[in-house]
Write a protein that holds these residues in place. Structure first.
Motif, short mmCIF file in Angstrom:
data_model
loop_
_atom_site.label_atom_id
_atom_site.label_comp_id
_atom_site.label_asym_id
_atom_site.label_seq_id
_atom_site.Cartn_x
_atom_site.Cartn_y
_atom_site.Cartn_z
N SER A 1 6.18 21.26 1.12
CA SER A 1 6.09 21.65 2.52
C SER A 1 5.75 20.44 3.38
O SER A 1 5.00 19.55 2.94
N SER A 2 6.30 20.40 4.57
CA SER A 2 5.99 19.31 5.49
C SER A 2 4.56 19.43 6.02
O SER A 2 4.08 18.54 6.71
N PHE A 3 3.88 20.51 5.68
CA PHE A 3 2.47 20.69 6.05
C PHE A 3 1.54 20.12 4.99
O PHE A 3 0.33 20.04 5.19
N ILE B 1 0.85 -1.20 0.00
CA ILE B 1 0.00 0.00 0.00
C ILE B 1 0.88 1.25 0.00
O ILE B 1 1.69 1.45 0.91
N PHE B 2 0.73 2.06 -1.04
CA PHE B 2 1.44 3.34 -1.10
C PHE B 2 0.76 4.30 -0.13
O PHE B 2 -0.40 4.67 -0.32
N TYR B 3 1.50 4.72 0.88
CA TYR B 3 0.95 5.56 1.95
C TYR B 3 1.13 7.03 1.55
O TYR B 3 2.06 7.71 2.01
N ASP B 4 0.23 7.51 0.72
CA ASP B 4 0.42 8.84 0.12
C ASP B 4 -0.38 9.95 0.79
O ASP B 4 -0.25 11.12 0.43
N ASP B 5 -1.23 9.60 1.78
CA ASP B 5 -2.01 10.63 2.46
C ASP B 5 -1.45 10.92 3.86
O ASP B 5 -2.18 11.12 4.82
N VAL B 6 -0.10 10.90 3.93
CA VAL B 6 0.62 11.37 5.11
C VAL B 6 1.49 12.54 4.65
O VAL B 6 1.64 12.80 3.45
N HIS B 7 2.09 13.26 5.59
CA HIS B 7 2.81 14.48 5.25
C HIS B 7 4.12 14.20 4.50
O HIS B 7 4.82 13.23 4.78
N ASP C 1 -0.63 15.64 -2.36
CA ASP C 1 -0.93 17.01 -2.77
C ASP C 1 0.31 17.80 -3.14
O ASP C 1 0.23 19.01 -3.42
N THR C 2 1.47 17.15 -3.14
CA THR C 2 2.73 17.83 -3.43
C THR C 2 3.05 17.71 -4.92
O THR C 2 3.26 16.62 -5.44
N GLY C 3 3.05 18.85 -5.60
CA GLY C 3 3.19 18.85 -7.05
C GLY C 3 4.63 18.75 -7.54
O GLY C 3 5.57 19.12 -6.83
N LYS D 1 10.45 16.65 4.01
CA LYS D 1 11.49 17.41 3.34
C LYS D 1 12.86 16.82 3.68
O LYS D 1 13.13 16.45 4.82
N GLY D 2 13.69 16.68 2.66
CA GLY D 2 15.02 16.12 2.88
C GLY D 2 15.04 14.61 2.92
O GLY D 2 16.08 14.01 3.17
N GLY D 3 13.88 13.99 2.67
CA GLY D 3 13.82 12.53 2.66
C GLY D 3 14.07 11.98 1.26
O GLY D 3 14.67 12.65 0.42
N TRP D 4 13.56 10.78 1.00
CA TRP D 4 13.86 10.10 -0.25
C TRP D 4 12.65 9.99 -1.18
O TRP D 4 12.69 9.25 -2.17
N ILE D 5 11.60 10.73 -0.89
CA ILE D 5 10.40 10.66 -1.73
C ILE D 5 10.71 11.12 -3.16
O ILE D 5 10.28 10.49 -4.12
#
Length: 220
Positions: free
Chosen positions: A62-64, A27-33, A69-71, A36-40
């Motif tokens: 943004s980490s918010f 399961i791709f967990y895409d509805d969490v924040h 929702d991150t384009g 920044k600075g990670g490997w996404i």
């Protein structure tokens, strides 16, 4: 049923694919924040005989914001440069002709979000490697959500009628087997391999050898 729940990473390292291959449902967990600075949206390839850290440029990251929702910022020239760099770096690689079309197809889709672009990359390379795991995307499933990180995972596992959760080794700092056992769920941590993007791995090695590496993991 074995299940893994993990944020989508763009063309991740081989250990990510070991996690995918170790479960029945991923399961791709895409509805969490977004982290920044990670490997996404980042990983490493070999360029000029040394490791090169590449980054998919994002729009107002943004980490918010949630990952979904991150384009992706397609307006900058960084993405065409990255694609060109991959071509030049691996033009003489043994499996360039097999792998480069996969990479080009991922980029050509021009997905609006890093979530979907990353999901495309994982699914594309899973197909190339013959991994038959079922995929789902958390934001599309309507799982029950709370303010408790552990309970959210339990809710997902219960919804999927899964009694065995496989988590990356880094999760040992966050979760215990006892916590999940209280919910009737077995927890194992997977100890995988590798540090470079799956792009590098697939460019340089035949599929059968990569499959051997993928199957060579340890559950703790």
């Amino acid at each position: 049923m074995r299940t893994a729940i993990m944020q989508p990473y763009f063309c991740p390292y081989i250990g990510y694919f070991q996690l995918v291959a170790s479960v029945d449902l991923f399961i791709f967990y895409d509805d969490v924040h977004y982290i920044k600075g990670g490997w996404i949206n980042r990983n490493k390839i070999i360029s000029g005989n040394k490791e090169y850290l590449f980054t998919i440029p994002l729009a107002d990251a943004s980490s918010f914001k949630l990952i979904k929702d991150t384009g992706v910022n397609w307006k900058v020239k960084d993405i065409p440069k990255l694609l060109s760099n991959i071509k030049m770096s691996y033009a003489r690689a043994p499996y360039f002709k097999d792998v480069m079309p996969i990479v080009e197809d991922i980029f050509s889709r021009r997905q609006e979000t890093i979530s979907q672009m990353a999901i495309d990359s994982v699914m594309a390379f899973s197909r190339y490697l013959g991994i038959g795991t079922q995929f789902k995307v958390s934001s599309q499933e309507g799982y029950a959500r709370t303010d408790d990180r552990l309970q959210n995972l339990v809710n997902i596992l219960n919804a999927e009628k899964s009694d065995h959760y496989i988590n990356p080794i880094g999760g040992m700092e966050l979760y215990t087997k006892e916590e999940f056992a209280q919910h009737g769920i077995k927890l194992n941590f997977i100890k995988g391999q590798g540090s470079l993007s799956i792009i590098d791995v697939c460019m340089s090695r035949p599929v059968d050898k990569i499959k051997e590496t993928i199957s060579n993991y340890t559950l703790i």
